[in-house]
Design a protein around this motif. Structure first.
Motif, PDB file in Angstrom:
ATOM      1  N   TYR A 178     -15.438  23.974  48.830  1.00  0.00           N
ATOM      2  CA  TYR A 178     -16.419  24.753  49.573  1.00  0.00           C
ATOM      3  C   TYR A 178     -17.010  23.920  50.712  1.00  0.00           C
ATOM      4  O   TYR A 178     -17.916  24.357  51.405  1.00  0.00           O
ATOM      5  CB  TYR A 178     -17.522  25.222  48.617  1.00  0.00           C
ATOM      6  CG  TYR A 178     -18.284  26.448  49.058  1.00  0.00           C
ATOM      7  CD1 TYR A 178     -17.653  27.687  49.120  1.00  0.00           C
ATOM      8  CD2 TYR A 178     -19.630  26.380  49.380  1.00  0.00           C
ATOM      9  CE1 TYR A 178     -18.348  28.814  49.511  1.00  0.00           C
ATOM     10  CE2 TYR A 178     -20.332  27.517  49.759  1.00  0.00           C
ATOM     11  CZ  TYR A 178     -19.687  28.725  49.821  1.00  0.00           C
ATOM     12  OH  TYR A 178     -20.387  29.850  50.201  1.00  0.00           O
ATOM     13  N   ALA A 179     -16.503  22.674  50.869  1.00  0.00           N
ATOM     14  CA  ALA A 179     -16.971  21.801  51.958  1.00  0.00           C
ATOM     15  C   ALA A 179     -16.096  22.053  53.175  1.00  0.00           C
ATOM     16  O   ALA A 179     -15.277  21.226  53.568  1.00  0.00           O
ATOM     17  CB  ALA A 179     -16.920  20.339  51.534  1.00  0.00           C
ATOM     18  N   THR A 180     -16.258  23.237  53.751  1.00  0.00           N
ATOM     19  CA  THR A 180     -15.376  23.662  54.828  1.00  0.00           C
ATOM     20  C   THR A 180     -15.990  23.318  56.180  1.00  0.00           C
ATOM     21  O   THR A 180     -17.082  23.783  56.494  1.00  0.00           O
ATOM     22  CB  THR A 180     -15.135  25.178  54.734  1.00  0.00           C
ATOM     23  OG1 THR A 180     -14.585  25.467  53.455  1.00  0.00           O
ATOM     24  CG2 THR A 180     -14.194  25.658  55.813  1.00  0.00           C
ATOM     25  N   GLY A 194     -10.766  25.401  51.237  1.00  0.00           N
ATOM     26  CA  GLY A 194     -10.608  26.194  50.025  1.00  0.00           C
ATOM     27  C   GLY A 194     -11.295  27.538  50.120  1.00  0.00           C
ATOM     28  O   GLY A 194     -10.673  28.594  50.027  1.00  0.00           O
ATOM     29  N   GLU A 195     -12.612  27.456  50.317  1.00  0.00           N
ATOM     30  CA  GLU A 195     -13.426  28.656  50.212  1.00  0.00           C
ATOM     31  C   GLU A 195     -14.646  28.473  51.089  1.00  0.00           C
ATOM     32  O   GLU A 195     -15.163  27.370  51.210  1.00  0.00           O
ATOM     33  CB  GLU A 195     -13.862  28.816  48.737  1.00  0.00           C
ATOM     34  CG  GLU A 195     -14.906  29.865  48.494  1.00  0.00           C
ATOM     35  CD  GLU A 195     -15.337  29.968  47.019  1.00  0.00           C
ATOM     36  OE1 GLU A 195     -14.923  29.129  46.198  1.00  0.00           O
ATOM     37  OE2 GLU A 195     -16.093  30.892  46.711  1.00  0.00           O
ATOM     38  N   GLN A 196     -15.097  29.531  51.712  1.00  0.00           N
ATOM     39  CA  GLN A 196     -16.372  29.498  52.422  1.00  0.00           C
ATOM     40  C   GLN A 196     -16.860  30.910  52.572  1.00  0.00           C
ATOM     41  O   GLN A 196     -16.049  31.832  52.659  1.00  0.00           O
ATOM     42  CB  GLN A 196     -16.227  28.851  53.812  1.00  0.00           C
ATOM     43  CG  GLN A 196     -17.536  28.419  54.430  1.00  0.00           C
ATOM     44  CD  GLN A 196     -18.178  27.229  53.703  1.00  0.00           C
ATOM     45  OE1 GLN A 196     -17.474  26.385  53.179  1.00  0.00           O
ATOM     46  NE2 GLN A 196     -19.491  27.194  53.661  1.00  0.00           N
ATOM     47  N   GLN A 197     -18.153  31.107  52.571  1.00  0.00           N
ATOM     48  CA  GLN A 197     -18.648  32.468  52.745  1.00  0.00           C
ATOM     49  C   GLN A 197     -18.246  32.971  54.113  1.00  0.00           C
ATOM     50  O   GLN A 197     -18.133  32.208  55.066  1.00  0.00           O
ATOM     51  CB  GLN A 197     -20.145  32.552  52.518  1.00  0.00           C
ATOM     52  CG  GLN A 197     -21.010  31.925  53.572  1.00  0.00           C
ATOM     53  CD  GLN A 197     -22.462  31.875  53.108  1.00  0.00           C
ATOM     54  OE1 GLN A 197     -22.866  31.002  52.360  1.00  0.00           O
ATOM     55  NE2 GLN A 197     -23.234  32.846  53.553  1.00  0.00           N
ATOM     56  N   GLU A 198     -18.037  34.283  54.170  1.00  0.00           N
ATOM     57  CA  GLU A 198     -17.466  34.893  55.360  1.00  0.00           C
ATOM     58  C   GLU A 198     -18.503  35.040  56.470  1.00  0.00           C
ATOM     59  O   GLU A 198     -18.164  34.988  57.654  1.00  0.00           O
ATOM     60  CB  GLU A 198     -16.953  36.272  54.944  1.00  0.00           C
ATOM     61  CG  GLU A 198     -16.013  36.941  55.878  1.00  0.00           C
ATOM     62  CD  GLU A 198     -15.452  38.196  55.216  1.00  0.00           C
ATOM     63  OE1 GLU A 198     -14.862  38.080  54.127  1.00  0.00           O
ATOM     64  OE2 GLU A 198     -15.626  39.277  55.767  1.00  0.00           O
ATOM     65  N   GLY A 225      -8.014  29.071  49.114  1.00  0.00           N
ATOM     66  CA  GLY A 225      -8.575  29.367  47.791  1.00  0.00           C
ATOM     67  C   GLY A 225      -9.028  28.057  47.169  1.00  0.00           C
ATOM     68  O   GLY A 225      -8.460  26.986  47.429  1.00  0.00           O
ATOM     69  N   HIS A 226     -10.082  28.134  46.372  1.00  0.00           N
ATOM     70  CA  HIS A 226     -10.730  26.923  45.856  1.00  0.00           C
ATOM     71  C   HIS A 226      -9.777  26.088  44.982  1.00  0.00           C
ATOM     72  O   HIS A 226      -9.693  24.872  45.108  1.00  0.00           O
ATOM     73  CB  HIS A 226     -11.984  27.322  45.059  1.00  0.00           C
ATOM     74  CG  HIS A 226     -13.047  26.282  45.077  1.00  0.00           C
ATOM     75  ND1 HIS A 226     -14.308  26.513  45.551  1.00  0.00           N
ATOM     76  CD2 HIS A 226     -13.031  24.995  44.679  1.00  0.00           C
ATOM     77  CE1 HIS A 226     -15.024  25.396  45.454  1.00  0.00           C
ATOM     78  NE2 HIS A 226     -14.277  24.477  44.915  1.00  0.00           N
ATOM     79  N   VAL A 227      -9.045  26.759  44.104  1.00  0.00           N
ATOM     80  CA  VAL A 227      -8.173  26.026  43.181  1.00  0.00           C
ATOM     81  C   VAL A 227      -7.056  25.312  43.935  1.00  0.00           C
ATOM     82  O   VAL A 227      -6.815  24.113  43.742  1.00  0.00           O
ATOM     83  CB  VAL A 227      -7.577  26.962  42.113  1.00  0.00           C
ATOM     84  CG1 VAL A 227      -6.552  26.214  41.265  1.00  0.00           C
ATOM     85  CG2 VAL A 227      -8.679  27.529  41.220  1.00  0.00           C
TER      86      VAL A 227
END
Lengths: 263, 314
Positions: A178-180, A194-198, A225-227
């Motif tokens: 999530y550290a995008t 991986g992932e970040q809010q849109e 994706g985070h995984v």
């Protein structure tokens, strides 16, 4: 060997001071006195990971992420849910210790999540602008071709990309989990993470990339994706633990991508 | 609302500009200003307007004479251009226009990770500074040149009951007749395979690469729960045990995604369908256009979807 001894060796070999203030990097099941027969690293302690680790005789699980579906592993939130009882019972039945390594993994140098992700994506160290910059300058390609290559290498079924597929790109900034990193750096064409809010966050890269594409500027945002983003690093983590716990089997037990996507 | 062609919309705008149309709050004058529209929204939204809110005027001048209203989930540059071309100079968006929750015309620069960084104050223009961010600059120029007004309507729209965003999805899916009496976010639809539900959602919500699914494609689902927007684990904990599938906008993967995955591995017939935040909120902003028509009956109103931001390699 007891789980507490393994944690002690992790602390000793880490290379950075242990922060007791971390609520993340603690035991989530079992404890220092659990007798360990083998160690499984993973992204998430899913029910399936617990079952597969147990079947392989590995009763200490070292995940990067949370076990009980919230970052603090606050069991008060989930204690009334039957699935929490199922999971807790499965962990107890297998005499399984779960010790999370998240904050210290990111503090360690190198941060294995970046090492693993770069290896998985084929981003070579010779293309990195400086060690630890996580910025790679690759031969120019298009966002579409690059994303297709990322998909092929990761096997991701639910990869998401924002930007014009025809945009010419070469400067790749790698983020993890999530550290995008934000996409609006001048010297970055593509961010992978991986992932970040849109939207509605500190910086909304998807909206920025849409507007950049409207203007014909080369920007791209690839979410693994985070995984997929962080699990490759848990192979590095397993190998590292093996180097100072030679007495026990240590291996990656993959949680794997949770998603599928329609064609 | 039926989609209007640009020409149809332009003709509506032309008739709206005719002197016979009077704004309710501006007796004696045909001109309805942005401030008038905002005052009407605040008066008619149906919930008390909060003193501290992310909603409100984000760009443009309140004294601007409004020629038309457009609603959208995300006021992208493309949406703003379409709005301006169609003569709709008052744009209602539910998500930020300037790339952050702060939603200021000078967005934060540089990197942001978990938790993000605070927006730095806008620097004074001097010749020593690097050129302005080209994307923000272009958006600001478009807004200034076309005299657009951007109004964010998020929290207050969502406070209406039943949740207009969930309602919007139900309408787009043809589910309103299936609404559960017990929970307005729940719909008991005809039994279908998850794979076929996903494909219908994809078509009806206009999603492309943004759809991600947890669950067995062959499992059958009947009880559907809706969680549009972005929701924490608590929402899934409360809803998933009572439904077969949740259709959500965005969740944290370390929360609801793994929770759903554990349900499925545990042998339960459960599914989580993520469509993306913007896609999940767009039908609710179509419903917002219908509501805005009652707020500004003297102005043309239309919905301009931002579209699914995502694609997936073939």
């Amino acid at each position: 060997m007891k789980a507490g001894e393994i944690v002690e060796r992790i602390r000793k070999n880490l290379g950075v001071p242990w922060r007791d203030a971390s609520y993340r990097d603690t035991f989530k099941s079992g404890g220092p006195d659990t007798e360990v027969t083998g160690i499984a690293t993973t992204a998430f302690v899913t029910l399936e990971v617990i079952q597969r680790a147990s079947a392989s005789g590995l009763n200490m699980i070292v995940p990067h992420e949370d076990t009980f579906w919230n970052d603090r592993d606050d069991t008060a939130i989930v204690q009334d849910d039957p699935l929490y009882k199922t999971k807790r019972d499965l962990l107890a039945k297998g005499n399984i210790a779960v010790f999370r390594i998240h904050d210290h993994m990111h503090a360690q140098r190198p941060d294995f999540t970046y090492v693993g992700s770069a290896r998985l994506l084929g981003l070579e160290a010779t293309h990195e602008t400086a060690p630890g910059s996580h910025r790679f300058v690759i031969p120019q390609t298009t966002l579409g071709a690059f994303a297709a290559e990322v998909q092929r290498r990761t096997g991701a079924r639910a990869l998401r990309v924002v930007g014009n597929p025809d945009a010419k790109v070469s400067r790749i900034q790698l983020g993890v989990g999530y550290a995008t990193p934000a996409i609006n750096s001048r010297d970055v064409d593509v961010v992978i993470s991986g992932e970040q809010q849109e939207a509605d966050g500190a910086f909304d890269s998807p909206a920025y990339v849409l507007d950049a594409a409207t203007l014909g500027l080369a920007k791209g945002w690839i979410m693994l994706g985070h995984v997929i983003s962080e699990e490759a690093g848990m192979l590095e983590m397993a190998n590292w633990i093996k180097s100072f716990v030679p007495e026990l089997p240590v291996q990656l037990v993959k949680a794997g991508e949770p998603f599928w996507g329609p064609k | 609302m039926k989609e209007l062609s640009r020409r149809e919309f332009a003709s509506l705008v032309a008739s709206a500009a005719a002197p016979l149309v009077f704004g309710q709050g501006v007796a004696g004058s045909p001109a309805i200003t942005a401030d008038d529209v905002i005052a009407r929204i605040k008066a008619q939204i149906g919930v008390p307007w909060k003193p501290e809110t992310i909603d409100g005027l984000k760009a443009g001048d309140g004294t601007t004479v409004v020629t038309g209203v457009a609603s959208t989930a995300l006021a992208t540059l493309a949406v703003l251009r379409r709005a301006a071309d169609a003569g709709a100079n008052f744009v209602v968006t539910t998500q930020p226009t300037f790339y952050s929750r702060a939603d200021t015309r000078q967005p934060p620069s540089g990197r942001s990770g978990r938790g993000g960084i605070a927006a730095p104050p806008a620097p004074a223009i001097t010749t020593d500074l690097p050129p302005a961010d080209p994307v923000s600059a272009a958006k600001n120029s478009l807004i200034d040149e076309r005299k657009l007004v951007v109004f964010r309507l998020n929290e207050h729209w969502r406070l209406r009951q039943p949740d207009p965003l969930a309602d919007g999805i139900a309408q787009a899916m043809g589910w309103t007749k299936y609404r559960s009496l017990a929970d307005p976010r729940r719909f008991d639809v005809p039994v279908q395979m998850l794979a076929s539900l996903v494909s219908t959602i994809q078509n009806n919500l206009g999603a492309h690469g943004g759809i991600r699914v947890v669950g067995d494609p062959q499992t059958t689902v009947r009880r559907i729960g809706l969680l549009p927007g972005s929701t924490p684990i608590q929402a899934s904990l409360a809803l998933l045990p009572d439904v077969d599938a949740i259709v959500a906008g965005e969740v944290r993967e370390w929360e609801s995604v793994e929770y759903a995955r554990d349900h499925v591995f545990g042998g339960e017939k459960k599914a989580l369908i993520l469509v993306g935040r913007v896609v999940s909120e767009e039908p609710g902003m179509r419903a917002c256009a219908d509501w805005l028509k009652t707020v500004t009956p003297d102005l043309p109103v239309r919905h301009l979807p931002a579209g699914d931001p995502y694609w997936r390699p073939a």
